[in-house]
Design a protein around this motif. Sequence first.
Motif, mmCIF file in Angstrom:
data_model
loop_
_atom_site.group_PDB
_atom_site.id
_atom_site.type_symbol
_atom_site.label_atom_id
_atom_site.label_comp_id
_atom_site.label_asym_id
_atom_site.label_seq_id
_atom_site.Cartn_x
_atom_site.Cartn_y
_atom_site.Cartn_z
ATOM 1 N N ALA A 29 0.797 -1.220 0.000
ATOM 2 C CA ALA A 29 0.000 0.000 0.000
ATOM 3 C C ALA A 29 0.832 1.275 0.000
ATOM 4 C CB ALA A 29 -0.936 0.003 1.214
ATOM 5 N N GLY A 30 2.102 1.196 0.371
ATOM 6 C CA GLY A 30 2.912 2.412 0.420
ATOM 7 C C GLY A 30 3.115 2.869 1.851
ATOM 8 N N PRO A 31 3.287 4.194 2.054
ATOM 9 C CA PRO A 31 3.058 5.309 1.112
ATOM 10 C C PRO A 31 4.203 5.478 0.125
ATOM 11 C CG PRO A 31 3.811 6.157 3.213
ATOM 12 C CD PRO A 31 3.658 4.676 3.413
ATOM 13 N N MET A 32 3.869 6.159 -0.993
ATOM 14 C CA MET A 32 4.843 6.364 -2.052
ATOM 15 C C MET A 32 4.514 7.632 -2.826
ATOM 16 S SD MET A 32 3.503 3.350 -4.654
ATOM 17 C CE MET A 32 3.209 2.172 -3.325
ATOM 18 N N SER A 33 5.497 8.121 -3.589
ATOM 19 C CA SER A 33 5.295 9.294 -4.438
ATOM 20 C C SER A 33 4.606 8.865 -5.729
ATOM 21 C CB SER A 33 6.630 9.956 -4.753
ATOM 22 O OG SER A 33 7.226 10.486 -3.583
ATOM 23 N N LEU A 34 3.638 9.662 -6.186
ATOM 24 C CA LEU A 34 2.846 9.327 -7.364
ATOM 25 C C LEU A 34 2.695 10.553 -8.256
ATOM 26 C CD1 LEU A 34 0.024 7.391 -5.488
ATOM 27 C CD2 LEU A 34 1.847 6.345 -6.843
ATOM 28 N N THR A 35 2.655 10.319 -9.552
ATOM 29 C CA THR A 35 2.422 11.381 -10.527
ATOM 30 C C THR A 35 1.235 10.989 -11.398
ATOM 31 O OG1 THR A 35 4.755 12.040 -10.601
ATOM 32 C CG2 THR A 35 3.386 12.672 -12.465
ATOM 33 N N GLY A 36 0.334 11.921 -11.640
ATOM 34 C CA GLY A 36 -0.827 11.616 -12.460
ATOM 35 C C GLY A 36 -1.643 12.851 -12.778
ATOM 36 N N ARG A 80 0.433 13.975 1.581
ATOM 37 C CA ARG A 80 1.013 15.263 1.226
ATOM 38 C C ARG A 80 0.757 15.523 -0.248
ATOM 39 N NH1 ARG A 80 4.678 12.752 4.389
ATOM 40 N NH2 ARG A 80 5.255 13.757 6.347
ATOM 41 N N PHE A 81 0.283 16.707 -0.562
ATOM 42 C CA PHE A 81 0.154 17.108 -1.960
ATOM 43 C C PHE A 81 1.377 17.945 -2.290
ATOM 44 C CE2 PHE A 81 -1.110 19.775 -5.471
ATOM 45 C CZ PHE A 81 -1.768 18.887 -6.308
ATOM 46 N N ASN A 82 2.149 17.514 -3.293
ATOM 47 C CA ASN A 82 3.406 18.192 -3.596
ATOM 48 C C ASN A 82 3.204 19.429 -4.460
ATOM 49 O OD1 ASN A 82 4.796 16.309 -2.101
ATOM 50 N ND2 ASN A 82 5.286 15.025 -3.855
ATOM 51 N N SER A 83 2.772 19.232 -5.713
ATOM 52 C CA SER A 83 2.644 20.389 -6.597
ATOM 53 C C SER A 83 1.896 20.002 -7.862
ATOM 54 C CB SER A 83 4.020 20.943 -6.965
ATOM 55 O OG SER A 83 4.768 19.969 -7.686
ATOM 56 N N PHE A 84 1.372 21.038 -8.548
ATOM 57 C CA PHE A 84 0.850 20.888 -9.900
ATOM 58 C C PHE A 84 1.986 21.141 -10.890
ATOM 59 C CE2 PHE A 84 -3.215 22.018 -7.763
ATOM 60 C CZ PHE A 84 -3.957 20.919 -8.161
ATOM 61 N N LEU A 85 1.909 20.468 -12.038
ATOM 62 C CA LEU A 85 2.895 20.639 -13.106
ATOM 63 C C LEU A 85 2.138 21.013 -14.371
ATOM 64 C CD1 LEU A 85 5.055 17.468 -12.365
ATOM 65 C CD2 LEU A 85 5.516 19.813 -11.636
ATOM 66 N N PRO A 86 1.686 22.259 -14.489
ATOM 67 C CA PRO A 86 0.818 22.660 -15.610
ATOM 68 C C PRO A 86 1.541 22.601 -16.944
ATOM 69 C CG PRO A 86 1.555 24.581 -14.368
ATOM 70 C CD PRO A 86 1.991 23.378 -13.585
ATOM 71 N N GLY A 87 0.750 22.443 -18.001
ATOM 72 C CA GLY A 87 1.307 22.412 -19.348
ATOM 73 C C GLY A 87 1.910 21.080 -19.751
ATOM 74 N N ARG A 88 1.730 20.052 -18.921
ATOM 75 C CA ARG A 88 2.292 18.738 -19.213
ATOM 76 C C ARG A 88 1.244 17.668 -18.979
ATOM 77 N NH1 ARG A 88 7.165 18.320 -15.304
ATOM 78 N NH2 ARG A 88 7.570 16.413 -16.487
ATOM 79 N N LEU A 100 -1.571 17.815 -14.523
ATOM 80 C CA LEU A 100 -0.547 16.926 -13.996
ATOM 81 C C LEU A 100 -0.135 17.377 -12.599
ATOM 82 C CD1 LEU A 100 1.120 14.426 -14.947
ATOM 83 C CD2 LEU A 100 2.968 16.026 -15.450
ATOM 84 N N ALA A 101 -0.026 16.410 -11.674
ATOM 85 C CA ALA A 101 0.297 16.733 -10.287
ATOM 86 C C ALA A 101 1.125 15.613 -9.677
ATOM 87 C CB ALA A 101 -0.989 16.941 -9.482
ATOM 88 N N THR A 102 1.868 15.938 -8.636
ATOM 89 C CA THR A 102 2.602 14.942 -7.856
ATOM 90 C C THR A 102 2.108 14.984 -6.422
ATOM 91 O OG1 THR A 102 4.404 16.441 -7.232
ATOM 92 C CG2 THR A 102 4.628 15.252 -9.303
ATOM 93 N N LEU A 103 2.025 13.813 -5.811
ATOM 94 C CA LEU A 103 1.558 13.725 -4.435
ATOM 95 C C LEU A 103 2.213 12.539 -3.746
ATOM 96 C CD1 LEU A 103 -0.677 11.190 -4.432
ATOM 97 C CD2 LEU A 103 -2.043 12.907 -5.606
ATOM 98 N N TYR A 104 2.009 12.462 -2.457
ATOM 99 C CA TYR A 104 2.574 11.392 -1.632
ATOM 100 C C TYR A 104 1.430 10.780 -0.842
ATOM 101 C CZ TYR A 104 5.769 9.127 1.740
ATOM 102 O OH TYR A 104 6.455 8.225 2.512
#
Length: 351
Positions: free
Chosen positions: A137-144, A217-225, A191-195
């Motif tokens: 189950a994690g926790p782990m870093s995810l991008t989506g 934890r919500f890390n950041s948005f990565l707009p334009g991708r 696009l966003a990254t979170l933990y």
Amino acid sequence: MLLLLGSCSRGYKLPVQPDRPAEPEPLTPVANVTYYGEIPCAECRVQKLTVSLFDDDSFRVKRVYVGLAGGKNNVEYDLGRWQRRGDKLVLRGSGRFPLQFRYESQSEIRLLDQLGKDIVSRLNYSLYKRDVPDFLAGPMSLTGMFSMENGKTLFVECLTGKTFSLVFERPDAEITRGYEALRSAPGKGVLATLYGRFELKASGQGKAAVESIMVQRFNSFLPGRDCRKAEKRNASLENTFWRLLSIKSFPSSLNAQAKAPYIIMKSSDGSVSGFSGCNRLGGAYTSGSARLEFKQLVTSRMACPGESMALEKAFVAALEKTASWRIRGNILELYDASSVPLMSMKVVTPQ
């Protein structure tokens, strides 16, 4: 003549047919199964490797590096899609090369090198099937791709393509406002990254459990991708100009700084150099497939006005705590020994 034929027949023997080897038991891909093994590790005492395969062709991997420099352990997760190719098991995750195994039996798989060839060694590189599958189950870093519509928050994870509902441990209105400011249209993904960690919840009597992600934890948005751009053209950790994007322990806006901190790690001599927000920075580093440690960091002694000194202190402290790294496209994410995000940096062209 009869005597001759009789003597020939008595002396003649049919050729002995060699025993045909027994047909091996056909190997079939097994899903919803977990394999575990303790395999050799060049940078640590032992690597504890767990691989779980699921019936939707997705997988999760957990690596525990035991006995790193200083006696530390490091935990790394990955996920993606798996497939069977003959007697090989191929796992495509975040790495440049897929993780590959050979099926030795229904209960044993053996790790192959990054090109899918046998590892020539007397050491044990086998993983064995566990009686009970591990959900990992994690926790782990995810991008989506992050989206919000009709009161639902959804996340399409890039490496598996699977869609999950998001649940936040600590709801933050800033995330909603950030999404609404960046989306191209209502309900469109950003696009966003979170933990976070995966959770199974019952969806009703007689129905299969539904998987969601608990966001820690919500890390950041990565707009334009999007996911395709996130997976391609990953930058190199070394010999790259990395400029600071965000740092967890420094709440002030980095845009207010005349010159943001940056570092360059040189593969030729294992040195790191750069700018820490006020002073020049120098030192050394060691790295591995997931491990990263900065050593002997020193700065010049110039005093600076405003928040520059506070930024420098936070930046250097984050480097000193760094234990692992991950690159997504042109974004470098640094984590501490507990896999907690410390800061993120971006590839830039030095002026």
